[in-house]
Design a protein around this motif. Structure first.
Motif, PDB file in Angstrom:
ATOM      1  N   LEU A 143       0.821  -1.209   0.000  1.00  0.00           N
ATOM      2  CA  LEU A 143       0.000   0.000   0.000  1.00  0.00           C
ATOM      3  C   LEU A 143       0.854   1.259   0.000  1.00  0.00           C
ATOM      4  O   LEU A 143       0.550   2.232  -0.690  1.00  0.00           O
ATOM      5  CB  LEU A 143      -0.937   0.005   1.212  1.00  0.00           C
ATOM      6  N   LEU A 144       1.939   1.260   0.780  1.00  0.00           N
ATOM      7  CA  LEU A 144       2.806   2.435   0.842  1.00  0.00           C
ATOM      8  C   LEU A 144       3.486   2.706  -0.494  1.00  0.00           C
ATOM      9  O   LEU A 144       3.642   3.846  -0.904  1.00  0.00           O
ATOM     10  CB  LEU A 144       3.870   2.259   1.929  1.00  0.00           C
ATOM     11  N   LYS A 145       3.891   1.659  -1.168  1.00  0.00           N
ATOM     12  CA  LYS A 145       4.631   1.853  -2.418  1.00  0.00           C
ATOM     13  C   LYS A 145       3.708   2.048  -3.602  1.00  0.00           C
ATOM     14  O   LYS A 145       4.071   2.722  -4.559  1.00  0.00           O
ATOM     15  CB  LYS A 145       5.575   0.684  -2.649  1.00  0.00           C
ATOM     16  N   ASP A 146       2.511   1.490  -3.577  1.00  0.00           N
ATOM     17  CA  ASP A 146       1.569   1.663  -4.681  1.00  0.00           C
ATOM     18  C   ASP A 146       0.988   3.074  -4.727  1.00  0.00           C
ATOM     19  O   ASP A 146       0.726   3.611  -5.780  1.00  0.00           O
ATOM     20  CB  ASP A 146       0.410   0.661  -4.575  1.00  0.00           C
ATOM     21  N   HIS A 190       2.540  10.751   6.139  1.00  0.00           N
ATOM     22  CA  HIS A 190       1.817  11.100   7.365  1.00  0.00           C
ATOM     23  C   HIS A 190       0.327  10.771   7.253  1.00  0.00           C
ATOM     24  O   HIS A 190      -0.285  10.310   8.212  1.00  0.00           O
ATOM     25  CB  HIS A 190       1.995  12.584   7.694  1.00  0.00           C
ATOM     26  N   LEU A 191      -0.252  10.994   6.084  1.00  0.00           N
ATOM     27  CA  LEU A 191      -1.662  10.668   5.886  1.00  0.00           C
ATOM     28  C   LEU A 191      -1.875   9.155   5.928  1.00  0.00           C
ATOM     29  O   LEU A 191      -2.837   8.668   6.528  1.00  0.00           O
ATOM     30  CB  LEU A 191      -2.166  11.238   4.558  1.00  0.00           C
ATOM     31  N   GLN A 192      -0.964   8.403   5.328  1.00  0.00           N
ATOM     32  CA  GLN A 192      -1.057   6.945   5.382  1.00  0.00           C
ATOM     33  C   GLN A 192      -0.936   6.453   6.820  1.00  0.00           C
ATOM     34  O   GLN A 192      -1.669   5.553   7.244  1.00  0.00           O
ATOM     35  CB  GLN A 192       0.026   6.316   4.519  1.00  0.00           C
ATOM     36  N   VAL A 203       5.594   5.567  13.276  1.00  0.00           N
ATOM     37  CA  VAL A 203       5.748   6.602  12.254  1.00  0.00           C
ATOM     38  C   VAL A 203       7.055   6.424  11.505  1.00  0.00           C
ATOM     39  O   VAL A 203       7.106   6.506  10.271  1.00  0.00           O
ATOM     40  CB  VAL A 203       5.649   8.007  12.894  1.00  0.00           C
ATOM     41  N   VAL A 204       8.126   6.157  12.238  1.00  0.00           N
ATOM     42  CA  VAL A 204       9.431   5.938  11.601  1.00  0.00           C
ATOM     43  C   VAL A 204       9.386   4.707  10.706  1.00  0.00           C
ATOM     44  O   VAL A 204       9.958   4.698   9.609  1.00  0.00           O
ATOM     45  CB  VAL A 204      10.543   5.819  12.677  1.00  0.00           C
ATOM     46  N   THR A 205       8.690   3.676  11.134  1.00  0.00           N
ATOM     47  CA  THR A 205       8.551   2.477  10.318  1.00  0.00           C
ATOM     48  C   THR A 205       7.852   2.782   9.000  1.00  0.00           C
ATOM     49  O   THR A 205       8.222   2.249   7.952  1.00  0.00           O
ATOM     50  CB  THR A 205       7.783   1.387  11.095  1.00  0.00           C
ATOM     51  N   GLY A 206       6.863   3.662   9.031  1.00  0.00           N
ATOM     52  CA  GLY A 206       6.200   4.075   7.798  1.00  0.00           C
ATOM     53  C   GLY A 206       7.173   4.718   6.820  1.00  0.00           C
ATOM     54  O   GLY A 206       7.132   4.466   5.615  1.00  0.00           O
ATOM     55  N   PHE A 207       8.077   5.539   7.332  1.00  0.00           N
ATOM     56  CA  PHE A 207       9.079   6.161   6.462  1.00  0.00           C
ATOM     57  C   PHE A 207      10.091   5.134   5.956  1.00  0.00           C
ATOM     58  O   PHE A 207      10.538   5.204   4.818  1.00  0.00           O
ATOM     59  CB  PHE A 207       9.788   7.304   7.183  1.00  0.00           C
ATOM     60  N   PHE A 208      10.461   4.181   6.819  1.00  0.00           N
ATOM     61  CA  PHE A 208      11.365   3.114   6.368  1.00  0.00           C
ATOM     62  C   PHE A 208      10.736   2.314   5.241  1.00  0.00           C
ATOM     63  O   PHE A 208      11.373   2.008   4.248  1.00  0.00           O
ATOM     64  CB  PHE A 208      11.732   2.165   7.515  1.00  0.00           C
ATOM     65  N   MET A 230      -3.645   4.399   9.069  1.00  0.00           N
ATOM     66  CA  MET A 230      -3.272   3.144   9.716  1.00  0.00           C
ATOM     67  C   MET A 230      -3.649   3.172  11.201  1.00  0.00           C
ATOM     68  O   MET A 230      -4.236   2.230  11.729  1.00  0.00           O
ATOM     69  CB  MET A 230      -1.772   2.893   9.560  1.00  0.00           C
ATOM     70  N   TYR A 231      -3.335   4.281  11.880  1.00  0.00           N
ATOM     71  CA  TYR A 231      -3.660   4.375  13.302  1.00  0.00           C
ATOM     72  C   TYR A 231      -5.164   4.458  13.521  1.00  0.00           C
ATOM     73  O   TYR A 231      -5.689   3.882  14.481  1.00  0.00           O
ATOM     74  CB  TYR A 231      -2.949   5.572  13.949  1.00  0.00           C
ATOM     75  N   ALA A 232      -5.880   5.160  12.654  1.00  0.00           N
ATOM     76  CA  ALA A 232      -7.343   5.238  12.780  1.00  0.00           C
ATOM     77  C   ALA A 232      -7.970   3.860  12.590  1.00  0.00           C
ATOM     78  O   ALA A 232      -8.895   3.486  13.329  1.00  0.00           O
ATOM     79  CB  ALA A 232      -7.896   6.231  11.763  1.00  0.00           C
ATOM     80  N   ALA A 233      -7.475   3.096  11.636  1.00  0.00           N
ATOM     81  CA  ALA A 233      -7.986   1.741  11.418  1.00  0.00           C
ATOM     82  C   ALA A 233      -7.697   0.857  12.624  1.00  0.00           C
ATOM     83  O   ALA A 233      -8.531   0.033  13.026  1.00  0.00           O
ATOM     84  CB  ALA A 233      -7.380   1.139  10.156  1.00  0.00           C
ATOM     85  N   SER A 234      -6.539   1.035  13.235  1.00  0.00           N
ATOM     86  CA  SER A 234      -6.183   0.254  14.419  1.00  0.00           C
ATOM     87  C   SER A 234      -7.116   0.573  15.584  1.00  0.00           C
ATOM     88  O   SER A 234      -7.602  -0.334  16.275  1.00  0.00           O
ATOM     89  CB  SER A 234      -4.732   0.542  14.807  1.00  0.00           C
ATOM     90  N   VAL A 235      -7.391   1.853  15.798  1.00  0.00           N
ATOM     91  CA  VAL A 235      -8.302   2.250  16.867  1.00  0.00           C
ATOM     92  C   VAL A 235      -9.702   1.693  16.603  1.00  0.00           C
ATOM     93  O   VAL A 235     -10.353   1.159  17.503  1.00  0.00           O
ATOM     94  CB  VAL A 235      -8.329   3.785  17.007  1.00  0.00           C
ATOM     95  N   LEU A 236     -10.157   1.793  15.371  1.00  0.00           N
ATOM     96  CA  LEU A 236     -11.479   1.277  15.013  1.00  0.00           C
ATOM     97  C   LEU A 236     -11.571  -0.230  15.241  1.00  0.00           C
ATOM     98  O   LEU A 236     -12.553  -0.723  15.808  1.00  0.00           O
ATOM     99  CB  LEU A 236     -11.801   1.614  13.558  1.00  0.00           C
TER     100      LEU A 236
END
Length: 100
Positions: free
Chosen positions: A14-17, A24-26, A77-82, A30-36
């Protein structure tokens, strides 16, 4: 363990596509989906009222727990950038280095 690996690969896809969507939006999605998902599990188990009770919320707002939440959120967040620039194998190595 298989679910975690598959989720990591799907997240990388998903991140690369969707290169036009900011990281930051992705991460926010991701965090909103986790909370839900967590709220749905609590609702399904019938423990949502217990989870948001005043006594339980005050126990969750301790400085130590809030520090752990902040640290783990920053790791996410750092993992998202990685993942934006690396693949899953390098992400695993980078995540291990983050812990150290």
């Amino acid at each position: 363990m298989l679910c975690s690996v598959l989720a990591g690969l799907y997240n990388e896809l998903l991140l690369k596509d969707r290169a036009g969507v900011p990281t930051h939006l992705q991460n926010a999605y991701m965090y909103a989906a986790s909370v839900l998902c967590n709220l749905l599990v609590l609702l399904f188990e019938g423990r949502l009222g217990e989870a948001v009770a005043r006594d339980n919320l005050s126990a969750l707002c301790t400085p130590t727990l809030l520090a752990v939440v902040a640290i783990m959120s920053s790791v996410g967040v750092v993992t998202g950038f990685f993942l934006r620039h690396l693949d899953s194998v390098l992400k695993a190595v980078a995540s291990a280095l983050e812990v150290v």
